[in-house]
Scaffold this active site. Structure first.
Site, PDB file in Angstrom:
ATOM      1  N   ALA A  67      25.403  48.920  49.860  1.00  0.00           N
ATOM      2  CA  ALA A  67      24.050  49.317  50.237  1.00  0.00           C
ATOM      3  C   ALA A  67      24.124  50.255  51.437  1.00  0.00           C
ATOM      4  O   ALA A  67      25.109  50.262  52.182  1.00  0.00           O
ATOM      5  CB  ALA A  67      23.215  48.088  50.580  1.00  0.00           C
ATOM      6  N   GLY A 113      26.619  45.680  47.464  1.00  0.00           N
ATOM      7  CA  GLY A 113      25.624  45.977  46.441  1.00  0.00           C
ATOM      8  C   GLY A 113      26.194  46.705  45.245  1.00  0.00           C
ATOM      9  O   GLY A 113      25.663  46.602  44.138  1.00  0.00           O
ATOM     10  N   GLU A 116      27.599  43.989  43.113  1.00  0.00           N
ATOM     11  CA  GLU A 116      26.454  43.274  42.552  1.00  0.00           C
ATOM     12  C   GLU A 116      25.817  44.077  41.422  1.00  0.00           C
ATOM     13  O   GLU A 116      25.369  43.514  40.416  1.00  0.00           O
ATOM     14  CB  GLU A 116      25.445  42.978  43.659  1.00  0.00           C
ATOM     15  CG  GLU A 116      25.947  41.930  44.641  1.00  0.00           C
ATOM     16  CD  GLU A 116      25.019  41.727  45.826  1.00  0.00           C
ATOM     17  OE1 GLU A 116      24.501  40.612  45.980  1.00  0.00           O
ATOM     18  OE2 GLU A 116      24.813  42.703  46.581  1.00  0.00           O
ATOM     19  N   GLU A 136      29.858  41.170  52.810  1.00  0.00           N
ATOM     20  CA  GLU A 136      28.652  40.944  53.604  1.00  0.00           C
ATOM     21  C   GLU A 136      28.866  40.016  54.793  1.00  0.00           C
ATOM     22  O   GLU A 136      28.225  40.186  55.839  1.00  0.00           O
ATOM     23  CB  GLU A 136      27.527  40.391  52.709  1.00  0.00           C
ATOM     24  CG  GLU A 136      26.877  41.428  51.816  1.00  0.00           C
ATOM     25  CD  GLU A 136      27.609  41.644  50.500  1.00  0.00           C
ATOM     26  OE1 GLU A 136      27.075  42.342  49.627  1.00  0.00           O
ATOM     27  OE2 GLU A 136      28.744  41.110  50.355  1.00  0.00           O
TER      28      GLU A 136
END
Length: 256
Positions: A67, A113, A116, A136
């Site tokens: 992200a 992300g 993911e 993370e």
């Protein structure tokens, strides 16, 4: 198809390739990119000429490096929760529940992300240079786009805990060993091999595949078996089953 700034959508036969195109930031996911992906997938899901979607990143270094941290570095709890909820609902859950298969072609880094995003796809192919991980906890956070839920289903709880707690990156080869990706190819082979699979899938019954996606997504839940049984029965009344069975009996290839 809408006009986009951060993604490229290309069609080849019944296969659409969606490329995240932010090479200057290793294709990191920002709000605009998530919104564009959501819009493109909505359009492809209702496009009668599209049967399969390939999702990949531009360049040779990165699928999606994560992200865009700059966008949320100063968020409070309320805004952070909203970010995660909106992202899951508008993109990650949408991919998982699309009526058409989405194949991730992981060409390089798939971190945070990015991993993911790949895990929300129905199938994952990777290049030999791919590196995958959920870093993370090094930021004092946890995965917020479904990583804690999808990773255990793919690799088991113990390995998921190891990867999430340690924040380590693993190679494409190791990812295949643990079932995180289906196949590994050279970077040059990745997209052709992914396209080969997509074309093979595109020849099969779209009605059958859409119901298979729904049933597989519910595997392990109390609804899984009943969903399969009902879908199996429903398909007997639809044109794809009639064509498929007729083609089999007539010893020809079906035309769905």
């Amino acid at each position: 198809m809408s006009n986009f700034e951060n993604i490229i959508v290309e069609h080849e036969g019944k296969v659409a390739t969606v490329t995240i195109n932010r090479p200057q930031s290793l294709n990191a996911l920002n709000a605009q990119t998530i919104s564009e992906l959501s819009t493109a997938l909505d359009e492809l899901n209702t496009d009668g000429n599209c049967r399969v979607v390939i999702l990949t990143g531009s360049g040779e270094k990165s699928f999606v490096a994560g992200a865009d941290i700059k966008e949320f570095s100063d968020f409070n709890s309320e805004k952070a929760e909203e970010l995660a909820r909106n992202g899951q609902n508008s993109l990650f859950n949408k991919i998982e529940n699309m009526s058409k298969p989405v194949i991730a072609a992981v060409n390089g880094f798939a971190l945070g992300g990015g991993l993911e995003l790949a895990m929300s796809c129905h199938i994952r192919y990777a290049s030999e240079n791919a590196k995958l991980g959920l870093p993370e906890v090094t930021l004092g956070l946890i995965p917020g786009y479904g990583g804690t839920q999808r990773l255990p289903k793919l690799v088991g709880k113990g390995l998921a805990n190891e990867l999430i707690f340690s924040a380590k990156m693993i190679s494409a080869g190791r990812a295949k060993e643990i079932g995180l990706v289906n196949e590994v190819f050279t970077l040059e082979e990745l997209l052709p091999k992914t396209m080969e699979l997509a074309v093979q899938i595109s020849k099969n019954s779209p009605l059958g595949i859409s119901r298979a996606i729904k049933a597989v997504n519910l595997s392990g839940s109390s609804e899984g078996f009943e969903t399969e049984i009902k879908a199996f029965g429903e398909l007997f009344e639809l044109e794809d089953k009639k064509e498929g069975v007729a083609a089999f009996l007539e010893k020809r290839k079906p035309e769905f």
